[in-house]
Design an enzyme around this catalytic site. Sequence first.
Site, PDB file in Angstrom:
ATOM      1  N   GLY A  73       0.815  -1.207   0.000  1.00 10.47           N
ATOM      2  CA  GLY A  73       0.000   0.000   0.000  1.00 10.47           C
ATOM      3  C   GLY A  73       0.846   1.253   0.000  1.00 10.47           C
ATOM      4  O   GLY A  73       1.987   1.255  -0.467  1.00 10.47           O
ATOM      5  N   THR A 113       2.978   4.649   1.353  1.00  8.65           N
ATOM      6  CA  THR A 113       4.079   4.854   2.292  1.00  8.65           C
ATOM      7  C   THR A 113       3.561   5.323   3.644  1.00  8.65           C
ATOM      8  O   THR A 113       4.065   4.893   4.693  1.00  8.65           O
ATOM      9  CB  THR A 113       5.068   5.895   1.728  1.00  8.65           C
ATOM     10  N   VAL A 144       0.622   4.708   5.194  1.00  8.38           N
ATOM     11  CA  VAL A 144       0.071   3.582   5.960  1.00  8.38           C
ATOM     12  C   VAL A 144       1.173   2.582   6.287  1.00  8.38           C
ATOM     13  O   VAL A 144       1.175   1.960   7.350  1.00  8.38           O
ATOM     14  CB  VAL A 144      -1.075   2.905   5.185  1.00  8.38           C
ATOM     15  N   GLY A 145       2.144   2.457   5.388  1.00 11.92           N
ATOM     16  CA  GLY A 145       3.265   1.560   5.644  1.00 11.92           C
ATOM     17  C   GLY A 145       3.999   1.919   6.921  1.00 11.92           C
ATOM     18  O   GLY A 145       4.441   1.035   7.670  1.00 11.92           O
ATOM     19  N   GLU A 201       5.634  -3.422   0.845  1.00 12.78           N
ATOM     20  CA  GLU A 201       5.647  -3.160  -0.597  1.00 12.78           C
ATOM     21  C   GLU A 201       4.891  -1.861  -0.814  1.00 12.78           C
ATOM     22  O   GLU A 201       3.666  -1.840  -0.825  1.00 12.78           O
ATOM     23  CB  GLU A 201       5.009  -4.325  -1.356  1.00 12.78           C
ATOM     24  N   CYS A 225       1.366   0.386  -8.757  1.00 14.53           N
ATOM     25  CA  CYS A 225       2.488   0.901  -7.971  1.00 14.53           C
ATOM     26  C   CYS A 225       3.763   1.026  -8.785  1.00 14.53           C
ATOM     27  O   CYS A 225       4.611   1.873  -8.498  1.00 14.53           O
ATOM     28  CB  CYS A 225       2.722   0.028  -6.741  1.00 14.53           C
TER      29      CYS A 225
END
Length: 501
Positions: free
Chosen positions: A188, A190, A192-193, A210, A244
């Site tokens: 998802g 960056t 939320v990462g 990812e 992405c």
Amino acid sequence: MSEIKSIINRAKEAFDSGRTRPYEFRRKQLIQLRKMMEENGDKIAGALYDDFKKPKFESYVTEINLCIGEINGMLHNLKEWMAPESREKGLVTFFDKVQVRSDPLGVVLVIGAWNYPINLTLAPLVGVIAAGNCGVIKPSELSIKSATAMKELVEQYLDPECYPVIIGGVPETTEILSQKFDHIMFTGSTGVGKIVYQAGAKFLTPVTLELGGKSPVFIDDTVDMKLVAKRILWGKCVNAGQTCIAPDYVLCNKEVQRKLIEASKQVVEEWYGRNVLKSEDYPRIINNNHYKRVTNYLKDGRIAFGGETKEDERFIAPTILVDVKPDDSVMKDEIFGPVLPIVNVNSAKDAVDFINSRPKPLSLYVFTNNTQVQELILNNTSSGSAVVNDTLLQFAVESLPFGGVGDAGTGHYHGKYSFDNFSHKKAVLIKNYNPIGEAVASARYPPYTDKKMNFMSFIMHPGIRLGFLKYLPYLTLFGVGVFTGTVLNAYMKEQEFEAVH
């Protein structure tokens, strides 16, 4: 206890029972997952159409078939990858077994992405299953039709205790992340990462991220521009640019820019007709928020062609922007839509400098027939992946790792890389009671002497692992005592020779 916690606990109990470890269980679940995709392809494609108006062709080629291919590759190699791997031995371990074994991690949380809701959720699950884990699956709530179909089908075809699917939004995801897992796989944004990474850090849980980023494209004047336009626009228009690894922006000089725009106009009309809105082969933006976000980028620079929009259908036509400045909003965040800005540079070296001045991209694309230019860019930039003279195809190559670097993510998967990513590589030494081996290793025992120390220094030397084999005939001819002295003397002479020469 909440329902979510109960689901996770049942998965933990299932793993602790040992159910997922045997080869036959893993194989059966992978076959079932493949069967699910093959028997329900049209149902899955229908859900994707409801979410994106995604053409059936794209649903099969970029989602369903890629998952089936991942499963087939895993089934073909699984038994071999599960087997213990022998490692090189030294003098002390010559008669023993030195191995690396692949242990399952436990319960893995897989948080999927909305843009390719089937592929980016189930492809990682293939590795989770193959490595012998249980997997808790959290599809994105944005592509809700696909998520609902996935939950129904996965729990019908797979072991529902080992591989439950949890539907929900931010509150459900927050509760899930408050639980302890043995690994987290997230695909998802960056932003939320970072939240997922922090949740993993609380329990020291390893995390595979990812993420995305702005994937640049460099084009020079040595290429067939019509073919280049096709390959770039295909990467940009598949899923309406919501990919992405889609080409995010182009770096080229003014003349290449002019040729690219002319060729792109021809390609778009050949593919979608004069009115892209009426084409059944062109998808839509996922929701109104993303539609507004992407259409705001159309204010930057100047529209060279395209630019048509229709809000009630969440439609944005393939668009190229020129006269774009490096600090424009379209150049700051990942576009995730069918808008392609062009930034002018004078040379490949200028392109390298521009790319290196920004966060590392998930993918990098180079269009040139000049091998020196190819090597200049490949050797002087850092990216999760790189492709010369095409776009997106690296994702479909099972033997290549897929993953990011820097802000684009950490860790990778696909094929053997998936199996390894969701396994713990356990070092195993199985000692033998062979008297000769024990005699060689007995120098480690007290009382300590200088002679023992010198001998231990010798047999622990890294170079001995391969070189000592030529001295084995001494062992059978003269016995251990003579053998060790002879080897030590020979080794010392070799060291003296290397020092002189």
